[in-house]
Motif scaffolding. Structure first.
Motif, PDB file in Angstrom:
ATOM      1  N   UNK A   1     -12.493   1.669  -2.633  1.00  0.00           N
ATOM      2  CA  UNK A   1     -11.543   0.793  -3.306  1.00  0.00           C
ATOM      3  C   UNK A   1     -11.345   1.189  -4.752  1.00  0.00           C
ATOM      4  N   UNK A   2     -12.438   1.571  -5.427  1.00  0.00           N
ATOM      5  CA  UNK A   2     -12.276   1.916  -6.839  1.00  0.00           C
ATOM      6  C   UNK A   2     -11.678   3.310  -7.004  1.00  0.00           C
ATOM      7  N   UNK A   3     -11.583   4.074  -5.893  1.00  0.00           N
ATOM      8  CA  UNK A   3     -10.955   5.389  -5.969  1.00  0.00           C
ATOM      9  C   UNK A   3      -9.444   5.305  -5.787  1.00  0.00           C
ATOM     10  N   UNK A   4      -8.935   4.125  -5.449  1.00  0.00           N
ATOM     11  CA  UNK A   4      -7.500   3.978  -5.203  1.00  0.00           C
ATOM     12  C   UNK A   4      -6.883   2.987  -6.184  1.00  0.00           C
ATOM     13  N   UNK A   5      -5.671   3.263  -6.677  1.00  0.00           N
ATOM     14  CA  UNK A   5      -5.016   2.244  -7.502  1.00  0.00           C
ATOM     15  C   UNK A   5      -4.691   1.013  -6.660  1.00  0.00           C
ATOM     16  N   UNK A   6      -4.538  -0.106  -7.346  1.00  0.00           N
ATOM     17  CA  UNK A   6      -4.369  -1.380  -6.651  1.00  0.00           C
ATOM     18  C   UNK A   6      -3.208  -1.342  -5.648  1.00  0.00           C
ATOM     19  N   UNK A   7      -2.078  -0.816  -6.065  1.00  0.00           N
ATOM     20  CA  UNK A   7      -0.930  -0.832  -5.161  1.00  0.00           C
ATOM     21  C   UNK A   7      -1.176   0.055  -3.944  1.00  0.00           C
ATOM     22  N   UNK A   8      -1.963   1.114  -4.137  1.00  0.00           N
ATOM     23  CA  UNK A   8      -2.307   1.963  -2.993  1.00  0.00           C
ATOM     24  C   UNK A   8      -3.260   1.224  -2.069  1.00  0.00           C
ATOM     25  N   UNK A   9      -4.144   0.419  -2.645  1.00  0.00           N
ATOM     26  CA  UNK A   9      -5.046  -0.399  -1.821  1.00  0.00           C
ATOM     27  C   UNK A   9      -4.252  -1.414  -1.015  1.00  0.00           C
ATOM     28  N   UNK A  10      -3.092  -1.801  -1.539  1.00  0.00           N
ATOM     29  CA  UNK A  10      -2.255  -2.750  -0.807  1.00  0.00           C
ATOM     30  C   UNK A  10      -1.325  -2.062   0.179  1.00  0.00           C
ATOM     31  N   UNK A  11      -1.367  -0.725   0.214  1.00  0.00           N
ATOM     32  CA  UNK A  11      -0.591  -0.025   1.227  1.00  0.00           C
ATOM     33  C   UNK A  11       0.674   0.656   0.741  1.00  0.00           C
ATOM     34  N   UNK A  12       0.891   0.732  -0.584  1.00  0.00           N
ATOM     35  CA  UNK A  12       2.097   1.394  -1.086  1.00  0.00           C
ATOM     36  C   UNK A  12       2.114   2.855  -0.644  1.00  0.00           C
ATOM     37  N   UNK A  13       3.317   3.375  -0.407  1.00  0.00           N
ATOM     38  CA  UNK A  13       3.451   4.749   0.082  1.00  0.00           C
ATOM     39  C   UNK A  13       2.843   5.735  -0.905  1.00  0.00           C
ATOM     40  N   UNK A  14       2.289   6.806  -0.357  1.00  0.00           N
ATOM     41  CA  UNK A  14       1.615   7.783  -1.204  1.00  0.00           C
ATOM     42  C   UNK A  14       2.565   8.851  -1.717  1.00  0.00           C
ATOM     43  N   UNK A  15       3.706   9.002  -1.044  1.00  0.00           N
ATOM     44  CA  UNK A  15       4.605  10.078  -1.453  1.00  0.00           C
ATOM     45  C   UNK A  15       5.250   9.762  -2.782  1.00  0.00           C
ATOM     46  N   UNK A  16       5.534  10.810  -3.512  1.00  0.00           N
ATOM     47  CA  UNK A  16       6.336  10.663  -4.713  1.00  0.00           C
ATOM     48  C   UNK A  16       7.714  10.254  -4.247  1.00  0.00           C
ATOM     49  N   UNK A  17       8.175   9.118  -4.701  1.00  0.00           N
ATOM     50  CA  UNK A  17       9.482   8.674  -4.253  1.00  0.00           C
ATOM     51  C   UNK A  17      10.203   8.002  -5.406  1.00  0.00           C
ATOM     52  N   UNK A  18      11.507   8.054  -5.349  1.00  0.00           N
ATOM     53  CA  UNK A  18      12.307   7.377  -6.363  1.00  0.00           C
ATOM     54  C   UNK A  18      13.061   6.255  -5.674  1.00  0.00           C
ATOM     55  N   UNK A  19      13.172   5.137  -6.363  1.00  0.00           N
ATOM     56  CA  UNK A  19      13.988   4.070  -5.815  1.00  0.00           C
ATOM     57  C   UNK A  19      15.456   4.447  -6.063  1.00  0.00           C
ATOM     58  N   UNK A  20      16.223   4.481  -4.987  1.00  0.00           N
ATOM     59  CA  UNK A  20      17.650   4.805  -5.120  1.00  0.00           C
ATOM     60  C   UNK A  20      18.485   3.657  -4.574  1.00  0.00           C
ATOM     61  N   UNK A  21      19.669   3.455  -5.169  1.00  0.00           N
ATOM     62  CA  UNK A  21      20.477   2.287  -4.833  1.00  0.00           C
ATOM     63  C   UNK A  21      21.764   2.670  -4.114  1.00  0.00           C
ATOM     64  N   UNK A  22      22.140   1.821  -3.156  1.00  0.00           N
ATOM     65  CA  UNK A  22      23.338   2.069  -2.358  1.00  0.00           C
ATOM     66  C   UNK A  22      24.136   0.769  -2.198  1.00  0.00           C
ATOM     67  N   UNK A  23      25.452   0.925  -2.024  1.00  0.00           N
ATOM     68  CA  UNK A  23      26.278  -0.231  -1.643  1.00  0.00           C
ATOM     69  C   UNK A  23      26.209  -0.369  -0.122  1.00  0.00           C
ATOM     70  N   UNK A  24      26.104  -1.585   0.371  1.00  0.00           N
ATOM     71  CA  UNK A  24      26.088  -1.783   1.830  1.00  0.00           C
ATOM     72  C   UNK A  24      27.535  -1.810   2.335  1.00  0.00           C
ATOM     73  N   UNK A  25      27.701  -1.792   3.667  1.00  0.00           N
ATOM     74  CA  UNK A  25      29.050  -1.926   4.259  1.00  0.00           C
ATOM     75  C   UNK A  25      29.720  -3.192   3.738  1.00  0.00           C
ATOM     76  N   UNK A  26      28.943  -4.281   3.758  1.00  0.00           N
ATOM     77  CA  UNK A  26      29.501  -5.558   3.288  1.00  0.00           C
ATOM     78  C   UNK A  26      29.909  -5.449   1.822  1.00  0.00           C
ATOM     79  N   UNK A  27      29.115  -4.700   1.055  1.00  0.00           N
ATOM     80  CA  UNK A  27      29.418  -4.524  -0.356  1.00  0.00           C
ATOM     81  C   UNK A  27      30.733  -3.781  -0.544  1.00  0.00           C
ATOM     82  N   UNK A  28      30.897  -2.694   0.234  1.00  0.00           N
ATOM     83  CA  UNK A  28      32.132  -1.914   0.123  1.00  0.00           C
ATOM     84  C   UNK A  28      33.340  -2.774   0.515  1.00  0.00           C
ATOM     85  N   UNK A  29      33.150  -3.590   1.547  1.00  0.00           N
ATOM     86  CA  UNK A  29      34.239  -4.478   1.975  1.00  0.00           C
ATOM     87  C   UNK A  29      34.567  -5.491   0.878  1.00  0.00           C
ATOM     88  N   UNK A  30      33.491  -5.995   0.214  1.00  0.00           N
ATOM     89  CA  UNK A  30      33.703  -6.993  -0.836  1.00  0.00           C
ATOM     90  C   UNK A  30      34.489  -6.402  -2.001  1.00  0.00           C
TER      91      UNK A  30
END
Ligand code: ADP
Ligand code: ZN
Ligand code: ZN
Length: 733
Positions: free
Chosen positions: A100-129
């Motif tokens: 437990x002390x070898x892992x950061x808290x969010x990793x202990x809670x199951x956060x993904x290990x891969x380097x990832x960026x949060x990216x944003x998209x419009x949904x179909x409903x958004x495009x329609x709106x």
């Protein structure tokens, strides 16, 4: 052999691993070191796969399947897993908590290990709106949604660059189902062609010898002590050792004792190397920590710099480990939970990885010096200061023979005048924060006590508070004696009072103060350090914090106000700490081109510790101190473990330890001392006591602990009683 069961380490205080069946709905068998989600009683926990096994002693009907395999690849590689197992054994601590002390808290809670960026998209409903005109009256949401349409996959960073406050309208869009985000894996950047951004100065002969020795040890476990006086260019040696490891395609792990020291070293690493550096320390937010950990797991980071727990960082292909300021007590976690020495584990890690490790210090721990003496470690010396800096002149001021004003002797004031007049900066060290350590009544002798500790309350005059430095108790500062109504007096000095005195003596010289009252938030330390480094502040007053690594080239005078503190402590390590502090703080003088001067105020100028330190330097002191330790049978000539207990009464704490002691059946070669109350028995309303186990034979001590602890675990104790084991304790309270 087929592995039908999965053995999992869970972050629980139980000294065992837990067996599970593979997950039902997937045939993916997790690898050792991967995280899994499991049922545990009524909870669902994230654990780490310890091993895959063919047989289990658990009855088949009691076994439950894993709920989920979180990682396709291990996040704890075989090397770190081995380190974790060793640590659990050596410190006799549940392996799940160690992992437990070898892992950061969010990793202990199951956060993904891969380097990832949060990216944003419009949904179909958004495009329609957008075409439907629903957002006519929500201009900011509309604009944001248009951005998502035009730039699908836009990152948080890009959005922030455009507008500081995009999160509020984004939340509204998400609630309406018009926008969504996804974590998209990051492509690792191609390695830079040039490794070195800015080469350092040409190495001195001693530095070159050290670098060559470390280089020649590549691929073999070789522990080095880099013993260099402050300002001798140790960091430059680290940088070269790191460079050589990087050139061989390896990675480097650099440990520092304090968060406060990381910005400087991170700066020097980033100025020197064009490779990603991951920084891991306790001052990071959870998500920053997770991000840094991901850089390690993914292999993106080539250099990992961090404090204590970074010793467990998942860094593959290590080529070198560096431990800066190896003597520093901060490497030992001693407050709560899993008590381990990051320095000692770093040595173990290097040993298993078969690589060199460099322990650097101007004031090595006596343990390390003893390892040099018996030939286990190789000493590399940097006896001179780098560049043109000369060693400072050191003198003792006998407080009994001098006029003293508010804790400062007249010759010290005169020296300050001289140095300030010549354009130098002055550093004044005192090991107490606050205004004065005691508030006393001049009539009845009342002294402001802490209700919950065996300690006095410290006066904080500017804040008009009385505070306990042990439990944090905080009360208004009384103007009159609460007992007899007479006038109260502030007795003794703290940083705040010294600052006041110096401000009156030197009204023209701006003063900076450095202690825990000043440094409370992120960036505070940098603010003070830059006031001094820029020359704006001419005098720096501070505690322990000023001794740590900062390079203030214009400080020419260092005054140590109270060297006596600790000379008469009951703790066998106290003299070592006093000597280290004096040498470290003295090392702040004259790091630039101007020669430095150090004045040490004391009431005990003939104390053998001070005289050996002054006449023979740290090495002479260390020789004398080691001889004393050997005669008394203290570490490093013996090995110690402390069983500590605290309870609402001293009797309860002592009774628990007495029962624990009675479970020890004549351990051969192990001496048992106590139970005894701690030196400060009452702290924060609880009473503390300890039992010491001591042996010249490390293996015998650990055999005894192994056989003993299950019985201690099973002892009946009042619910409020807390106990812990501290192997190789740094402090004996
Ligand atoms: P330490 O880590 O031992 O306190 P540093 O590596 O920080 O010492 O070096 C102290 C100062 O001397 C720094 O400003 C550094 O840039 C400089 N320095 C180090 N090595 C050399 C060298 N070989 N030649 C000139 N200056 C050096
Ligand atoms: Zn009184
Ligand atoms: Zn208190």
């Amino acid at each position: 052999m087929t592995h039908s069961f999965v053995r999992v380490a869970l972050d629980t205080p139980v000294r065992r691993l837990f067996d599970y069946l593979p997950a039902r709905d997937t045939n993916r068998v997790p690898q050792a070191g991967a995280r899994v989600r499991v049922p545990f009683g009524r909870q669902r926990l994230v654990g780490v796969v310890h091993s895959l096994i063919a047989k289990t002693e658990i009855a088949p009907e009691k076994l439950k399947p894993l709920l989920e395999v979180i990682d396709a690849e291990p996040v704890i590689d075989a090397g770190v897993m081995e380190l974790v197992e060793f640590a659990a054994q050596y410190y006799h601590h549940p392996i799940g908590e160690v992992i437990g002390s070898a892992l950061p808290k969010l990793a202990r809670n199951g956060a993904a290990a891969q380097l990832a960026l949060e990216r944003w998209f419009a949904t179909e409903a958004g495009l329609a709106a957008l075409t439907g005109g629903e957002l006519r009256r929500a201009r900011r949401q509309l604009a944001l949604l248009e951005t998502l349409r035009d730039e699908p996959g836009v990152t948080n960073e890009a959005l922030t660059a455009r507008s500081d406050d995009w999160r509020t309208p984004m939340r509204a869009l998400v609630t309406r189902g018009f926008a969504s985000s996804a974590e998209v894996p990051v492509e690792l950047p191609a390695p830079a062609r040039e490794l070195i951004r800015e080469p350092g100065p040409p190495l001195s002969d001693e530095q070159a010898v050290a670098v060559a020795a470390i280089d020649a040890a590549a691929g073999r476990f070789t522990p080095f002590l880099l013993h260099g006086i402050t300002g001798s260019g140790k960091t430059e040696v680290y940088l070269h050792a790191v460079e050589h490891a990087l050139r061989r395609g390896k990675r480097a792990l650099v440990l520092v004792p304090e968060i406060g020291l990381t910005p400087q070293l991170v700066g020097r690493l980033r100025d020197r190397f064009a490779v990603p550096v991951a920084v891991l320390h306790s001052g990071l937010t959870d998500s920053e920590r997770l991000a840094a950990w991901r850089e390690c797991v993914s292999g993106a980071a080539r250099i990992v710099l961090g404090t204590r727990s970074a010793v467990f960082a998942p860094v593959a292909d290590l080529g070198i480990v560096i431990v800066d300021e190896e003597h520093d007590a901060s490497f030992k976690q001693h407050e709560s939970g899993f008590r381990y020495s990051a320095r000692d584990l770093a040595i173990r890690r290097a040993q298993r990885a078969e690589i060199p490790i460099v322990l650097g210090s101007a004031t090595p721990s006596l343990e390390t010096l003893q390892n040099v003496a018996v030939g286990r470690f190789t000493r590399l010396s940097l006896p001179r200061r780098a560049g043109q800096a000369l060693p400072p002149r050191v003198a003792v001021l006998d407080l009994r023979e001098q006029p003293v004003r508010a804790g400062i002797a007249t010759p010290a004031v005169e020296a300050m005048q001289r140095h300030l007049g010549a354009g130098g900066q002055v550093l004044v060290y005192i090991n107490r924060r606050g205004y004065s350590p005691t508030l006393a009544c001049t009539a009845c002798g009342w002294i402001a006590p802490c209700r919950d500790c065996d300690a006095r309350l410290t006066v904080h005059l500017a804040a008009q508070r009385l505070r306990c430095h042990h439990c944090g108790a905080d009360a208004p500062l009384p103007e009159k004696c609460p007992q007899c109504g007479y006038t109260v007096r502030h007795v003794g000095q703290g940083t705040e009072r010294v600052e006041e005195t110096l401000a009156a003596l030197f009204p023209e010289a701006p003063i900076a103060r450095l202690d825990r009252d000043v440094v409370r938030r992120r960036g505070d330390l940098e603010t003070v350090v830059s006031r001094v480094a820029s020359g704006e502040a001419r005098i720096l007053v501070g505690t322990q914090m000023v001794t740590k690594g900062h390079d203030f080239p214009s400080v020419t005078l260092v005054v140590v106000l109270n060297a006596d503190q600790g000379l008469f402590s009951t703790d066998f390590r106290a003299p070592e700490r006093v000597a280290q502090t004096i040498v470290q703080v003295a090392g702040r003088a004259g790091r630039g081109t101007r020669p430095g001067e150090v004045l040490i105020q004391t009431e005990y100028p003939e104390h053998p510790l001070l005289t050996s330190l002054l006449t023979e330097g740290y090495d002479g002191f260390a020789r004398a101190a080691l001889a004393e330790r050997e005669a008394a049978g203290w570490p490093p000539f013996a090995h110690v473990a402390a069983l500590r207990a605290s309870a609402l009464t001293l009797a309860a704490a002592t009774e628990f330890l007495r029962q624990a002691r009675s479970l020890l059946r004549g351990p051969r070669g192990v001496k048992v001392l106590g139970p005894a109350p701690a030196a400060m028995a009452k702290r924060a309303g609880r009473y503390h006591a300890q039992l010491l186990l001591e042996s010249r034979d490390r293996a015998a001590l650990h055999r005894t602990l192994d056989a003993w602890l299950p019985g201690v675990d099973a002892l009946k104790a009042p619910r409020e009683l807390r106990w812990s084991l501290d192997v190789d304790p740094l402090e004996l309270f």
